[in-house]
Structure formats: structure tokens, C-alpha cells
Scaffold this active site. Structure first.
Site, PDB file in Angstrom:
ATOM      1  N   CYS A 156      -0.041  -3.019   6.245  1.00  0.00           N
ATOM      2  CA  CYS A 156      -1.525  -4.501   6.316  1.00  0.00           C
ATOM      3  C   CYS A 156      -1.067  -5.440   7.338  1.00  0.00           C
ATOM      4  CB  CYS A 156      -0.855  -5.097   4.589  1.00  0.00           C
ATOM      5  SG  CYS A 156      -0.504  -4.374   3.465  1.00  0.00           S
ATOM      6  N   HIS A 290       0.428 -14.241   3.662  1.00  0.00           N
ATOM      7  CA  HIS A 290      -0.163 -12.717   4.308  1.00  0.00           C
ATOM      8  C   HIS A 290      -0.815 -12.826   2.470  1.00  0.00           C
ATOM      9  CE1 HIS A 290      -0.688  -9.133   3.971  1.00  0.00           C
ATOM     10  NE2 HIS A 290       0.962  -8.285   2.829  1.00  0.00           N
ATOM     11  N   GLU A 301       7.439 -14.744   0.757  1.00  0.00           N
ATOM     12  CA  GLU A 301       6.365 -15.246   1.440  1.00  0.00           C
ATOM     13  C   GLU A 301       7.320 -17.301   1.265  1.00  0.00           C
ATOM     14  OE1 GLU A 301       2.236 -15.715   4.037  1.00  0.00           O
ATOM     15  OE2 GLU A 301       2.611 -14.530   1.577  1.00  0.00           O
ATOM     16  N   LYS A 323      -6.846 -13.676  -0.021  1.00  0.00           N
ATOM     17  CA  LYS A 323      -7.789 -12.339  -0.854  1.00  0.00           C
ATOM     18  C   LYS A 323      -7.767 -12.510  -1.969  1.00  0.00           C
ATOM     19  CE  LYS A 323      -4.032  -9.611   2.147  1.00  0.00           C
ATOM     20  NZ  LYS A 323      -3.633 -10.885   3.152  1.00  0.00           N
ATOM     21  N   HIS A 328      -7.047  -6.589  -0.794  1.00  0.00           N
ATOM     22  CA  HIS A 328      -6.643  -6.824  -0.776  1.00  0.00           C
ATOM     23  C   HIS A 328      -7.299  -5.997   1.302  1.00  0.00           C
ATOM     24  CE1 HIS A 328      -3.408  -6.021   2.558  1.00  0.00           C
ATOM     25  NE2 HIS A 328      -2.971  -6.078   1.839  1.00  0.00           N
ATOM     26  N   PHE A 388       3.965  -2.615   5.034  1.00  0.00           N
ATOM     27  CA  PHE A 388       5.095  -2.367   4.789  1.00  0.00           C
ATOM     28  C   PHE A 388       6.004  -1.659   5.081  1.00  0.00           C
ATOM     29  CE2 PHE A 388       2.491   0.318   0.438  1.00  0.00           C
ATOM     30  CZ  PHE A 388       2.766  -0.584   0.041  1.00  0.00           C
TER      31      PHE A 388
END
Length: 400
Positions: A156, A290, A301, A323, A328, A388
């Protein structure tokens, strides 16, 4: 020593459309694009996918797939700037830095289905479709670029990682101008993969809500033309004064898919970006989170944001996850959300945080932007990409 990267032009294509005014209206007023639903093991899953029928075929037959059709739609908006860059600096001095994760999975799954049914792969199918650099090779071929080519698949964070690479190579003298960005699609294999992780919601993502149930995937392609010095010959009016001034990375490697729970990796990336830019946290006017809408991401976050900006962050620093509007977009997300920050800066607006309004009381408080909320003297925006494997990237863009 500061090492900014100057933005001369950019163009994007996502579920919000391609017209800048339309995209800006959706961002500021919290208007979600039209999502498509997919049957995954009997459960309908939404995804922010662009209707393939709206994407023109790629004339070069070898490169004609859905990923490259999406790229073609996106870079059509900056085609003149790219050609000017090639003419000014030379084809061998233009670098391509792309973030992408798909690696031809859509074509590969169709080819394997054909092989299973007929005993042969479809005519014209080549293994090149699965090369990580295939989307970048398409761009190089289209514009006759012979300079360095780099593709990042850091999940990502891919296109945010591509920006770091572009900056480093510009200052190392390996290229004079860089085309940098990302492209990814919510192909069936990706949808199945996230569904198997139990991370994909059965309704549009609802980040930072007590009622959230996971992420929603989406399609996007985004490209920037950047240089290490201002370039009047390339710089468009919409990009005048825009530059990326802070680049921060961290690798917490805490888990193969889950983010580190205490937000340390995210915090270190944001702190590194501030240090790189020579800024204090109080100077940041907006943060694009994010914000995937998963319980693990939202928790870590919000902790990291609260720690970086202080306990009063919920009252001071506007933040949002876009998002919920775009899905996403995986490898394209970092570049897409940096583009949204650029649009916010140039128009002095704040991208809205679209959710059901039921804030999760377990999360440290943050100031979630309401639709229609206005900015004042916006100069610095931060964009976060947390991937990830604990690959974390934070970028800061300035208008000045």
C-alpha cells in the site's frame, strides 16, 4: 540539507472521475464515487472500480490490458508536459518511478482459466504481463523514454516509496526529470486475497467509526512530472509553487500484514518527514490519513497522530481518510492521496472524512474533517501510506 522535489504537473484517474473540478467537489463535500459489487463466496463486496468500457484500448497490442488502459487515461492529462520533458532533457535523462502491486494478475487468471478448459493458453498471452515493470515499460515505450526505470511493490506504500526513490535519483544525478506515480486495479485476485484476510468490508469502508467493518478496494492511476529545481518550461499554472519537501520512511517489520499496534512505525515515518523538511508538527495544516477502515489501522494511526501532534491534536490538526471516497487503491494510493493534498493546497480546501459519524470511543481523538469544512492559509500537507510488512512512508507537500 533540504532536498525538495518540484511538482511541474500531475494527472489522475480514479472513481471520482478525471475532471479536476469534479474531483475537487467530491473531495471537499464528501461525495463517494459509484462502487461496483462482487460476489465473493456468496458475500457481496463493494469495490471502487472504473467501468472498463470507459477506458480506451491501448494502440500497442502487446500492452493492451486493463492496468495500462487506466494508465493511458491518467497520463493523457500530462502528455504534453511529458513530451516537453523528453525534448528538453533528452529521452535518456527522463526517469520513470512507478508504484504498482498487480503484476498482471487479471490476465494471468484469465489465461489459467483458458488453459484449464482447453489445455492451451490464449493466443497472444505472454509472461511479460506478469513482470513487475510491465506498466512502466508501457510508459517508456509510449514516450520513447530510455532513462532509468524503477517499479516499487511495497504494497500500500508503493507509489509513496516511488517518490522517495525519484527524489534520491534526481539528487544522485541519475536523471534530470522524473515521471513518478502509481497504478493499480481491484482485480478479482486482489479482492479474493483481501477477503481471505477477512479485511474486506461488505459495505463501503467506514474509517474511524465504531461501526467499521474493513476496507474497500479501488482502481486508480496517478502520474506526476517532477524535477529537483524549478522548471518554468514544464511547470503548469495549477502546480506553481508546489513541491514535496519532506520524505520519511520506516520499517517496523512487526507482522507480515498487521501494522505495529502502538503506531511506532507510523510515528517514526511522520517524524522523519518533518525532520527532513525542517518543520515542526504545528506547521502541518492537514494530514491525509492512510485510513483503511480496518480496526488495526485506525487504532495505530490515531495513536501515532495523537502522539506526534500532541494530546490536543483532535482540536488542532484536520485529518481525513479519502479512501471512503475512492476505495483503497493499493499501489496507487500514495500518489493519489498526495495529488489530493496538492489540490487542497492550491484551492485552500480540506478533503472531507466521509463516515457514519459514530466515532469509535476507544480511539485517541483526532480532528476528522467534516464535509464542507474550510481551510485557512494552508501551506503544508502530510500524506501517510502504511503498508504490509511495516513499510511506512510519509510525505509532506508545500505550497509556497
Amino acid at each position: 540539507m533540504k532536498r525538495p522535489v518540484y511538482i511541474n504537473d500531475f494527472s489522475l484517474r480514479c472513481i471520482l472521475g478525471s475532471d479536476e473540478a469534479q474531483v475537487l467537489d467530491s473531495l471537499t463535500n464528501g461525495k463517494r464515487g459509484t462502487f461496483t459489487t462482487y460476489d465473493v463466496a456468496g458475500v457481496m463486496r463493494p469495490a471502487a472500480t472504473i467501468d472498463p468500457a470507459t477506458l480506451a484500448p491501448v494502440p500497442e497490442q502487446k500492452f493492451d490490458n486493463r492496468v495500462n488502459r487506466l494508465s493511458q487515461a491518467a497520463f493523457s492529462g500530462i502528455e504534453n508536459t511529458i513530451r516537453k520533458a523528453v525534448e528538453k532533457f533528452g529521452a535518456d535523462r527522463v526517469g520513470i518511478f512507478l508504484g504498482s502491486c498487480d503484476n498482471g494478475s487479471e490476465a494471468s487468471m484469465a489465461a489459467l482459466k483458458c488453459f484449464k478448459e482447453t489445455g492451451a493458453f490464449p493466443e497472444g498471452y505472454i509472461l511479460d504481463y506478469q513482470r513487475a515493470d510491465f506498466p512502466a515499460q508501457f510508459i517508456a515505450q509510449r514516450f520513447g523514454i530510455t532513462g532509468m526505470l524503477s517499479v516499487h511493490s511495497t504494497a500500500c506504500a508503493s507509489s509513496a516509496s516511488a517518490f522517495v526513490s525519484a527524489r534520491n535519483n534526481l539528487y544522485a544525478g541519475n536523471c534530470d526529470v522524473a515521471i513518478v506515480g502509481g497504478v493499480d486495479i481491484a482485480s478479482l485476485s486482489v479482492i479474493l486475497g483481501f477477503a481471505s484476510l477477512e479485511a474486506m468490508s461488505d459495505k463501503p469502508t467506514n474509517p474511524f467509526s465504531a461501526n467499521r467493518s474493513g476496507l474497500t478496494l479501488g482502481d486508480a492511476a496517478v502520474f506526476f512530472v517532477v524535477t529537483k529545481e524549478p522548471c518554468a518550461e514544464l511547470c503548469t499554472a495549477k502546480c506553481e509553487g508546489l513541491k514535496v519537501v519532506g520524505f520519511g520512511e520506516s520499517a517496523d517489520a512487526d507482522h507480515i500484514t498487521a501494522p505495529r499496534a502502538d503506531g511506532e512505525g507510523a510515528y517514526q515515518a511522520m517524524k522523519a518527514a518533518l525532520n527532513d523538511a525542517g518543520l515542526d508538527a504545528s506547521q502541518i495544516g492537514y494530514v491525509n490519513l492512510h485510513g483503511t477502515g480496518t480496526e488495526l489501522n485506525d487504532a495505530m494511526e490515531s495513536r501515532a497522530i495523537n502522539r506526534l501532534f500532541g494530546e490536543a491534536s483532535h482540536a488542532d490538526v484536520p485529518v481525513s481518510s479519502t479512501k471512503a471516497l475512492t476505495g483503497h487503491t493499493l499501489g496507487a494510493a500514495g500518489a493519489l492521496e498526495l495529488a489530493f493534498c496538492c489540490m487542497a493546497l492550491k484551492n485552500d480546501v480540506l478533503p472531507a472524512h466521509l463516515f457514519d459519524g459514530v466515532v469509535d470511543p476507544k480511539l485517541p481523538p483526532v480532528h476528522l474533517v467534516k464535509p464542507g469544512e474550510t481551510a485557512k492559509d494552508l501551506k503544508y500537507c502530510m500524506s501517510n501510506s502504511f503498508a504490509f510488512g511495516g513499510c511506512n512512508v510519509s510525505l509532506i507537500v508545500e505550497n509556497g
